[in-house]
Design a protein around this motif. Sequence first.
Motif, PDB file in Angstrom:
ATOM      1  N   ASN A 551      -5.370   4.125   6.256  1.00 29.23           N
ATOM      2  CA  ASN A 551      -6.717   3.871   5.743  1.00 29.23           C
ATOM      3  C   ASN A 551      -7.618   5.093   5.957  1.00 29.23           C
ATOM      4  O   ASN A 551      -8.439   5.423   5.097  1.00 29.23           O
ATOM      5  CB  ASN A 551      -7.326   2.651   6.434  1.00 29.23           C
ATOM      6  CG  ASN A 551      -8.385   1.983   5.580  1.00 29.23           C
ATOM      7  OD1 ASN A 551      -8.899   2.566   4.627  1.00 29.23           O
ATOM      8  ND2 ASN A 551      -8.715   0.750   5.912  1.00 29.23           N
ATOM      9  N   TYR A 554      -6.736   7.509   3.355  1.00 25.95           N
ATOM     10  CA  TYR A 554      -7.221   7.002   2.068  1.00 25.95           C
ATOM     11  C   TYR A 554      -8.725   7.235   1.919  1.00 25.95           C
ATOM     12  O   TYR A 554      -9.205   7.633   0.850  1.00 25.95           O
ATOM     13  CB  TYR A 554      -6.896   5.513   1.955  1.00 25.95           C
ATOM     14  CG  TYR A 554      -7.536   4.816   0.779  1.00 25.95           C
ATOM     15  CD1 TYR A 554      -7.075   5.030  -0.512  1.00 25.95           C
ATOM     16  CD2 TYR A 554      -8.613   3.954   0.959  1.00 25.95           C
ATOM     17  CE1 TYR A 554      -7.659   4.398  -1.597  1.00 25.95           C
ATOM     18  CE2 TYR A 554      -9.201   3.314  -0.113  1.00 25.95           C
ATOM     19  CZ  TYR A 554      -8.727   3.542  -1.388  1.00 25.95           C
ATOM     20  OH  TYR A 554      -9.321   2.920  -2.455  1.00 25.95           O
ATOM     21  N   LEU A 579      -1.626   3.312   1.749  1.00 24.23           N
ATOM     22  CA  LEU A 579      -2.353   2.239   2.421  1.00 24.23           C
ATOM     23  C   LEU A 579      -1.849   0.876   1.977  1.00 24.23           C
ATOM     24  O   LEU A 579      -1.657  -0.025   2.803  1.00 24.23           O
ATOM     25  CB  LEU A 579      -3.850   2.374   2.130  1.00 24.23           C
ATOM     26  CG  LEU A 579      -4.748   1.257   2.684  1.00 24.23           C
ATOM     27  CD1 LEU A 579      -4.566   1.099   4.178  1.00 24.23           C
ATOM     28  CD2 LEU A 579      -6.206   1.532   2.346  1.00 24.23           C
ATOM     29  N   ASN A 614      -9.210  -4.487   5.802  1.00 28.28           N
ATOM     30  CA  ASN A 614      -8.662  -3.248   5.248  1.00 28.28           C
ATOM     31  C   ASN A 614      -8.530  -3.350   3.735  1.00 28.28           C
ATOM     32  O   ASN A 614      -8.797  -2.385   3.011  1.00 28.28           O
ATOM     33  CB  ASN A 614      -7.305  -2.942   5.885  1.00 28.28           C
ATOM     34  CG  ASN A 614      -7.422  -2.279   7.237  1.00 28.28           C
ATOM     35  OD1 ASN A 614      -7.557  -1.070   7.348  1.00 28.28           O
ATOM     36  ND2 ASN A 614      -7.394  -3.097   8.290  1.00 28.28           N
ATOM     37  N   VAL A 618     -10.501  -1.091   0.382  1.00 27.12           N
ATOM     38  CA  VAL A 618      -9.922  -0.607  -0.873  1.00 27.12           C
ATOM     39  C   VAL A 618     -10.714  -1.159  -2.056  1.00 27.12           C
ATOM     40  O   VAL A 618     -11.011  -0.436  -3.025  1.00 27.12           O
ATOM     41  CB  VAL A 618      -8.438  -1.010  -0.983  1.00 27.12           C
ATOM     42  CG1 VAL A 618      -7.836  -0.492  -2.283  1.00 27.12           C
ATOM     43  CG2 VAL A 618      -7.644  -0.501   0.200  1.00 27.12           C
TER      44      VAL A 618
END
Length: 721
Positions: A551, A554, A579, A614, A618
Amino acid sequence: MHYALNPRTFFYSHYFHLGLRFGAGLVGIIWLTLAVSDMHTAMSVGIGALCTALMDLPSPLRHKLNEMLASVLLCSIVTLVVSLCAPYFWLLMVVLVLLSFFASMMVVYGKKSMPLQLATLFIMTMSMEHQMAPLQALTHAGLFTLGGLAYLAYAMAISWLLRHRIKQQVLAEALFELAAYIDIKADFYDTRYNLTEQFNKLVRHQALLADRQQASRDLILRAHQNRKDAIVVQVHVCMLDLYELILSTHTDYAQLRVHLVDSPALKSLHDLAFKAARDIESVAYAVTRKLASYAQISYAPELEAIEAELAVLQARIDAGKPQHEALAVLRAQRNKVRAIIRMIGELHVASQKAYDSTPFWRDADMQPFLSQQKYELQVLLSHLRMDSPIFRFSLRVAMAIAVGLAIGTLLPYAAHNYWIILTIVIILRPSFSMTKQRRGDRIIGTVIGCVITAVILKWFDYPAVILAVLIVATVATPTFVYLRYRYTAIAVSIMILLQMHLAAGGSDNVITERLVDTFIGAAIATVFSFVLASWEYQSLPKLIQQVLAANLRYMEASFELLQGKCRNDFPYRIQRKGLMDSLAGLSAALVRMLDEPASKQRAVEDINLFIVQNYLLVAHVAALRAILRRHVTDIPAQEVNAMLAVSHRQVCHTLTAALARHGVSVTMPGSGAPAVPAHADTGSVNWSGWPVVQRRIRLLQADAEKIIVHSEAIERNVVQA
């Protein structure tokens, strides 16, 4: 229902085609051998073909050749060694236990090595019953190798001829799973469904979707050189872009339901999502049939209903009612849905066009997107330690097989050690949850298969009927092995029992004895599933670290892209994939842990919330990308980038702190800078996008903070355990 179990799509899926390829190849090789030799020779050749066929899975041609050739060589050596040792009881027992251990150790090479492990143990089991002189053993091994090579040549030829067809089928499966993913999201707009349960369901399905998308990448992005390949590449890339847009539709569904509880807009949003899923399925359906796809679904009624509701909300605001939040949320969802509908239209177009070459990422390195598999001896040797789950699994299998062999020698009837061992081999899996599932499927499937066989032999004992049933069972065995293993267990039981009946006539008690052997094997596998067990909670710290690290990478790539520092989204796509893969691995571990005894479950709720948070990060990044693209013509770049830079520092600082709590030290550029409000210094710029960007960044930062809370809770629970 899984798409491949639907009669409308079943006969076009790669599962059914695998079964046809398997059945035609196996039966064809045996018949050809019978034409020039006797039944004994044909069975030896057929067993070789069968073991090689276990490795016949959708895979790039070069990988398939290497995997199937490895199966032929390894299984040939095993059948020779076991056949030579068969006359010497104690030597055979020692060899079987050692082979079981080393075959199980091959699982260290990942999911693709599982069929090779099964093939090795299967031929070991089938070879232990036949006592042969050395010359006979060599002849048998030679015939086995001949059968394996024959199937290898057949499978490679078919796969080469149908290489594009297999790509279409695997791509279609990813599209069908994406449609199922949207179906789950559609129910967020239905107040009858609990939001927490629905989100849990969504995250679980995301793991399956990630696996199917990776299978599509591995086949499509490795070799794409002709016009047909260009089409599947275009559809694949459109599918991934569509997936990101779908992620961006996440919003505060609880707030949405509160604001629109009495509004028809919720039903319209639900119906739009449902139609979008059917639209994607129509693309997948066309891809499986090698046809161009054309849009046939109209979204106009639902979009018009939403526009009407927006007008009503605006009128209420004009009348002085506090409906601003409801209007903003509904308008944002309307914009996202429109973007998804446009992208689905591009998906249709991508399936229609003819391309001279593949235009996407022509000069880019595709390796980061592809599964990397290295079969190095050092990898296996590094797991020869007691804290390795694979080493403990291998010891577990070896001990279970040793006990199975001992019990088989004590049975009061004619010993069928091989059936007991085969049951143990099939049921005992690396994880407790997989073992539990296989045990139920194996027992139920065997009972049903034995009953069906008994009925056939009592009332339909005719060669033509038995042969027809044998062919159907042979095709069904590989078709359902990854769909519904219970169906495979039924087919295998029927196939083996009927083959025994044809080859030796069988005895009246053969079916009853096989049932007893199955229950004995299942009982042994169940007992040993608790011996040296590796429980899922033991792997949680490493999986949590992997998610946090992925993460963090990312977020770095995301903010580089959002701030315009990087125009190429290739690095962003790589980190997004990383991820999603790490989240899928953690989700799969959580699902497996829920099948374990309650005493072995740790921090279930916190792990679930950690995955969700998480996932939300995104979704927020995807939403920010969509917002900035929508306002690309009027965006105040300097002010927006300043706000994004502040958010970048805060989110990365939060993730770095979470990693530090798990013993991983990471230094991020600017991570120590003090955080300031994301909305600072924006009032002087008149831009309509400020409210939605600020709101999304606040959500991003808030969800990043929650990640620390849940990761700390997980750490405490696991450490206490």
